[in-house]
Design an enzyme around this catalytic site. Structure first.
Site, mmCIF file in Angstrom:
data_model
loop_
_atom_site.group_PDB
_atom_site.id
_atom_site.type_symbol
_atom_site.label_atom_id
_atom_site.label_comp_id
_atom_site.label_asym_id
_atom_site.label_seq_id
_atom_site.Cartn_x
_atom_site.Cartn_y
_atom_site.Cartn_z
ATOM 1 N N GLY A 1 44.992 1.254 -41.116
ATOM 2 C CA GLY A 1 46.007 2.182 -41.614
ATOM 3 C C GLY A 1 47.110 1.460 -42.351
ATOM 4 N N ALA A 2 46.726 0.444 -43.131
ATOM 5 C CA ALA A 2 47.710 -0.463 -43.722
ATOM 6 C C ALA A 2 48.043 -0.164 -45.179
ATOM 7 C CB ALA A 2 47.233 -1.910 -43.585
ATOM 8 N N ARG B 1 50.106 2.084 -46.189
ATOM 9 C CA ARG B 1 51.505 2.509 -46.317
ATOM 10 C C ARG B 1 52.171 2.465 -44.952
ATOM 11 N NH1 ARG B 1 48.000 6.422 -46.829
ATOM 12 N NH2 ARG B 1 48.041 6.245 -49.081
ATOM 13 N N VAL C 1 37.750 4.340 -39.565
ATOM 14 C CA VAL C 1 37.699 3.637 -38.281
ATOM 15 C C VAL C 1 37.027 4.446 -37.178
ATOM 16 C CG1 VAL C 1 39.720 2.206 -38.783
ATOM 17 C CG2 VAL C 1 40.022 4.413 -37.601
ATOM 18 N N TYR D 1 47.876 14.574 -30.460
ATOM 19 C CA TYR D 1 48.506 13.290 -30.766
ATOM 20 C C TYR D 1 49.044 12.641 -29.490
ATOM 21 C CZ TYR D 1 51.588 10.042 -33.342
ATOM 22 O OH TYR D 1 52.214 8.932 -33.849
ATOM 23 N N ALA D 2 49.691 13.439 -28.631
ATOM 24 C CA ALA D 2 50.230 12.912 -27.377
ATOM 25 C C ALA D 2 49.113 12.371 -26.494
ATOM 26 C CB ALA D 2 51.009 13.998 -26.648
ATOM 27 N N ALA E 1 46.172 11.275 -27.483
ATOM 28 C CA ALA E 1 45.630 10.064 -28.103
ATOM 29 C C ALA E 1 46.542 8.871 -27.869
ATOM 30 C CB ALA E 1 45.433 10.288 -29.601
ATOM 31 N N LYS E 2 47.847 9.070 -28.013
ATOM 32 C CA LYS E 2 48.791 7.956 -27.874
ATOM 33 C C LYS E 2 48.954 7.526 -26.420
ATOM 34 C CE LYS E 2 49.678 7.139 -32.161
ATOM 35 N NZ LYS E 2 49.068 5.947 -32.775
#
Length: 253
Positions: free
Chosen positions: A13-14, A16, A64, A154-155, A157-158
């Protein structure tokens, strides 16, 4: 092992944001960097910033969440830069919505990119680290891991990234490989701009409101997160593993 053999990094994810800032930071510290993102062409600007400053970098396109693409991407990095011994799992997407509105596809997309992606990338890179007797895996979590309205995917996953990190630390530590996680708070990126749009606020107003709730009274920048990642990726962090560092401008509760 020579230091040059320890200096190949992959940052996902590089193209930006946090990923680009991290790739540039690691390059300034002497690492050759594989700048990996879904769209290889989107990585060119990051690569150019690194090479124009005298560093070495290559753009690599990869989904990925796709095991075959991950294996091919890592093999390409080995061929063009050398065996990777630093991995930063930063790739991510947002598909925000309240639970009753969230589709299966929105859940799967976020879990696949964040969590499955980190698993696949870590699995593909770990053999190179074990062989080298040195490795650093840094995975991006988030303050949302503690729960955030409208971000159940998202929560989850994180939060999962933190469990993945602690398990990697236990499994790989005896091989000289550390695993740590950085959990940003409010950072000015395209993703937080998208969140502002979702809640119907202008981005400047959104930042001002966020800063008022942060002890240091400012929002974070990608470079703030890159600084923390750079520490975990360094030789100096060899006795630090399985940790989660919140980069949020102060305590969250």
């Amino acid at each position: 092992m020579s230091s040059s053999e320890q200096r190949v990094a992959i940052v996902t994810g590089a193209a930006r944001g946090i990923g680009a800032a991290t790739a540039i930071r690691l390059a300034t510290e002497g690492r050759a960097v594989a700048v990996l993102d879904l769209d290889e062409e989107a990585c060119r600007e990051t690569v150019e910033q690194i090479t124009e400053a005298g560093g070495k970098a290559v753009a690599v396109g990869c989904d990925v969440s796709d095991a075959e693409q991950v294996e091919a991407a890592v093999a390409r990095v080995v061929g063009e830069l050398g065996a990777p011994t630093v991995l930063v799992n930063n790739a991510g997407v947002l598909r925000d919505n309240l639970l009753f509105k969230m589709s299966d596809a929105d859940w799967d997309a976020v879990l696949n990119v964040h969590l499955r992606g980190a698993f696949l990338m870590s699995r593909a890179c770990q053999s190179h680290m074990v062989e080298a007797g040195f490795g650093r895996i840094v995975s991006l979590s988030s303050s949302s891991a503690l729960g955030n309205r409208g971000q159940i995917n998202y929560a989850a996953a994180k939060a999962g990234m933190q469990g993945l990190t602690k398990t990697l630390a236990k499994e790989l530590g005896k091989f000289g490989v550390t695993a740590n996680s950085v959990a940003p708070g409010f950072i000015v990126t395209d993703m937080t701009a998208a969140t502002a749009e979702r809640v119907g606020m202008g981005f400047e107003d959104f930042q001002t409101a966020a800063a008022s709730q942060i002890p240091v009274q400012r929002v974070g920048r990608p470079e703030d997160v890159a600084n923390a990642i750079a520490f975990f990726a360094s030789d100096a962090a060899g006795f630090v593993s399985g940790q989660v560092m919140y980069v949020a401008g102060g305590p969250l509760n």
